[in-house]
Write a protein that holds these residues in place. Sequence first.
Motif, PDB file in Angstrom:
ATOM      1  N   ALA A   1      32.261  48.013  37.755  1.00 18.02           N
ATOM      2  CA  ALA A   1      33.047  46.947  38.375  1.00 18.02           C
ATOM      3  C   ALA A   1      32.475  45.575  38.030  1.00 18.02           C
ATOM      4  N   TRP A   2      31.167  45.454  38.064  1.00 17.98           N
ATOM      5  CA  TRP A   2      30.538  44.174  37.695  1.00 17.98           C
ATOM      6  C   TRP A   2      30.791  43.839  36.223  1.00 17.98           C
ATOM      7  N   GLU A   3      30.698  44.845  35.358  1.00 18.92           N
ATOM      8  CA  GLU A   3      30.958  44.605  33.935  1.00 18.92           C
ATOM      9  C   GLU A   3      32.407  44.187  33.715  1.00 18.92           C
ATOM     10  N   SER A   4      33.325  44.829  34.425  1.00 15.95           N
ATOM     11  CA  SER A   4      34.731  44.482  34.309  1.00 15.95           C
ATOM     12  C   SER A   4      34.974  43.059  34.765  1.00 15.95           C
ATOM     13  N   SER A   5      34.356  42.681  35.868  1.00 12.27           N
ATOM     14  CA  SER A   5      34.553  41.322  36.400  1.00 12.27           C
ATOM     15  C   SER A   5      33.977  40.278  35.446  1.00 12.27           C
ATOM     16  N   ARG A   6      32.846  40.564  34.845  1.00 14.41           N
ATOM     17  CA  ARG A   6      32.223  39.613  33.914  1.00 14.41           C
ATOM     18  C   ARG A   6      33.029  39.438  32.645  1.00 14.41           C
ATOM     19  N   THR A   7      33.594  40.542  32.139  1.00 16.53           N
ATOM     20  CA  THR A   7      34.258  40.512  30.834  1.00 16.53           C
ATOM     21  C   THR A   7      35.766  40.375  30.931  1.00 16.53           C
ATOM     22  N   GLY A   8      36.324  40.693  32.087  1.00 12.12           N
ATOM     23  CA  GLY A   8      37.778  40.673  32.235  1.00 12.12           C
ATOM     24  C   GLY A   8      38.450  41.883  31.619  1.00 12.12           C
ATOM     25  N   ASN A   9      37.669  42.896  31.305  1.00  8.84           N
ATOM     26  CA  ASN A   9      38.209  44.087  30.631  1.00  8.84           C
ATOM     27  C   ASN A   9      38.274  45.299  31.560  1.00  8.84           C
TER      28      ASN A   9
ATOM     29  N   PHE B   1      35.675  41.147  46.641  1.00 10.70           N
ATOM     30  CA  PHE B   1      35.964  41.986  45.468  1.00 10.70           C
ATOM     31  C   PHE B   1      37.301  42.669  45.640  1.00 10.70           C
ATOM     32  N   ILE B   2      37.920  42.934  44.522  1.00  2.34           N
ATOM     33  CA  ILE B   2      39.075  43.823  44.458  1.00  2.34           C
ATOM     34  C   ILE B   2      38.851  44.732  43.246  1.00  2.34           C
ATOM     35  N   ILE B   3      38.878  46.026  43.491  1.00  3.21           N
ATOM     36  CA  ILE B   3      38.524  47.012  42.468  1.00  3.21           C
ATOM     37  C   ILE B   3      39.658  48.024  42.345  1.00  3.21           C
ATOM     38  N   HIS B   4      40.097  48.257  41.127  1.00  2.00           N
ATOM     39  CA  HIS B   4      41.111  49.270  40.855  1.00  2.00           C
ATOM     40  C   HIS B   4      40.441  50.460  40.160  1.00  2.00           C
ATOM     41  N   LEU B   5      40.602  51.637  40.721  1.00  2.00           N
ATOM     42  CA  LEU B   5      40.106  52.866  40.105  1.00  2.00           C
ATOM     43  C   LEU B   5      41.288  53.574  39.458  1.00  2.00           C
TER      44      LEU B   5
ATOM     45  N   ASP C   1      37.681  42.424  40.008  1.00  2.00           N
ATOM     46  CA  ASP C   1      37.435  40.983  40.125  1.00  2.00           C
ATOM     47  C   ASP C   1      36.464  40.798  41.277  1.00  2.00           C
ATOM     48  N   ILE C   2      35.291  40.268  40.983  1.00  2.00           N
ATOM     49  CA  ILE C   2      34.247  40.039  41.988  1.00  2.00           C
ATOM     50  C   ILE C   2      33.934  38.551  42.004  1.00  2.00           C
ATOM     51  N   ALA C   3      33.843  37.963  43.194  1.00  4.90           N
ATOM     52  CA  ALA C   3      33.684  36.506  43.255  1.00  4.90           C
ATOM     53  C   ALA C   3      32.885  36.083  44.484  1.00  4.90           C
ATOM     54  N   THR C   4      32.443  34.815  44.436  1.00  4.40           N
ATOM     55  CA  THR C   4      31.824  34.149  45.578  1.00  4.40           C
ATOM     56  C   THR C   4      32.786  33.064  46.036  1.00  4.40           C
ATOM     57  N   LEU C   5      33.366  33.231  47.216  1.00  6.58           N
ATOM     58  CA  LEU C   5      34.415  32.330  47.687  1.00  6.58           C
ATOM     59  C   LEU C   5      33.936  31.341  48.744  1.00  6.58           C
TER      60      LEU C   5
END
Length: 370
Positions: free
Chosen positions: A358-366, A231-235, A217-221
């Motif tokens: 990570a950017w693709e995941s944040s954009r798509t929610g997948n 950002f919060i990224i799960h590997l 999940d990547i955002a502008t807060l």
Amino acid sequence: MCGTSAINSLVLPKEKMKDMDKIRTGLAAFGMSGQVFHAPFISTNPHFELTAVTERSKELSRAKYPQSRIVRSFDELIGMEELELVVVNTPDSSHYEYARRALEAGKHVIVEKPFTTTVEEGEELVALAAEKELTLSVYQNRRWDCDFLTVKEILAQGLLGRLVEFESTFPRYRNFIKPNTWKETGENGGGLTYNLGAHVIDQAVQLFGMPEAVFADIATLRTGGKVDDYFIIHLMKPARMPEVKITLKASYLMCENEPRFVLHGTEGSYVKYGLDPQEADLTKGVLPDTPHWGEEDESQWGILHTETDGNVVRKPYPTLPGNYAAFYENIYQHIRNGEVLQSDACGVLGVIRLIEAAWESSRTGNVIKL
């Protein structure tokens, strides 16, 4: 062979021989990165010479490095025949172009993180460096953070038993938009994921290997923000420890710090607050050849809490000294003596691949599988 024989036939003073052995280095810029993270290490390492600094209109480097030539353009820099090494520490979006041009000019290259903005660009640069038999390294200096080195030691010694959870958080507090900087406009790159994300992702890959999948999940807060500042990224299922749950996080709105590292294992935990002191010291003008460089005050040591066979131990665990200077020393040893390059650009390609995922995941929610 002829060149070697000619040099060996000369009787040169020892100091002259030392000067010839130095790697003549040029900086592509003299902003914060050049002033804080590169020039101090180049100038204090006897194996390097800070030969040239690019400043398009100012002469800020003159006071501290009067022996260095000031050039007014990148073309002028890479046109200097005496330069062996060029440090590309310009805005993110120019890394690919400037690194390519420096390699084409026959220079070894260090690229500031992030290496490139796309994997395709990175692969092209790696191939070009290999073709020309030149060194191409990425400045992943936080591999030599004091806390990260300590985490590596704790894991190597198995002090937590089987590791099950790893959290890495880089807390920052900047609740305003810094004006007139490319890092805030997004025009030349910038954003937290490519900035601090390149560090925390690289550290996780160093410890655990590449994961099978990414969820982010990547955002502008911040109010009025134009670039990502959270950002919060799960590997998921990293190659070397598939069972470890990995969470990476950063934000510009952490007024109250979260732990920098949290590790949980079957036999205990390690929790570490605070940041490596090297950046703060460099910003103050403290040089890396100062005694006790990179050492952290005992009050900042992390807590190791273990319980084995009914024996409970909870105590501060000594933090190892940080050492960004090791990066440049490795560059010298690689170029002159053939030692393994510790921050090889080829090995950093995975970081860019994970940022893209990570950017693709944040954009798509997948969840994005690699």
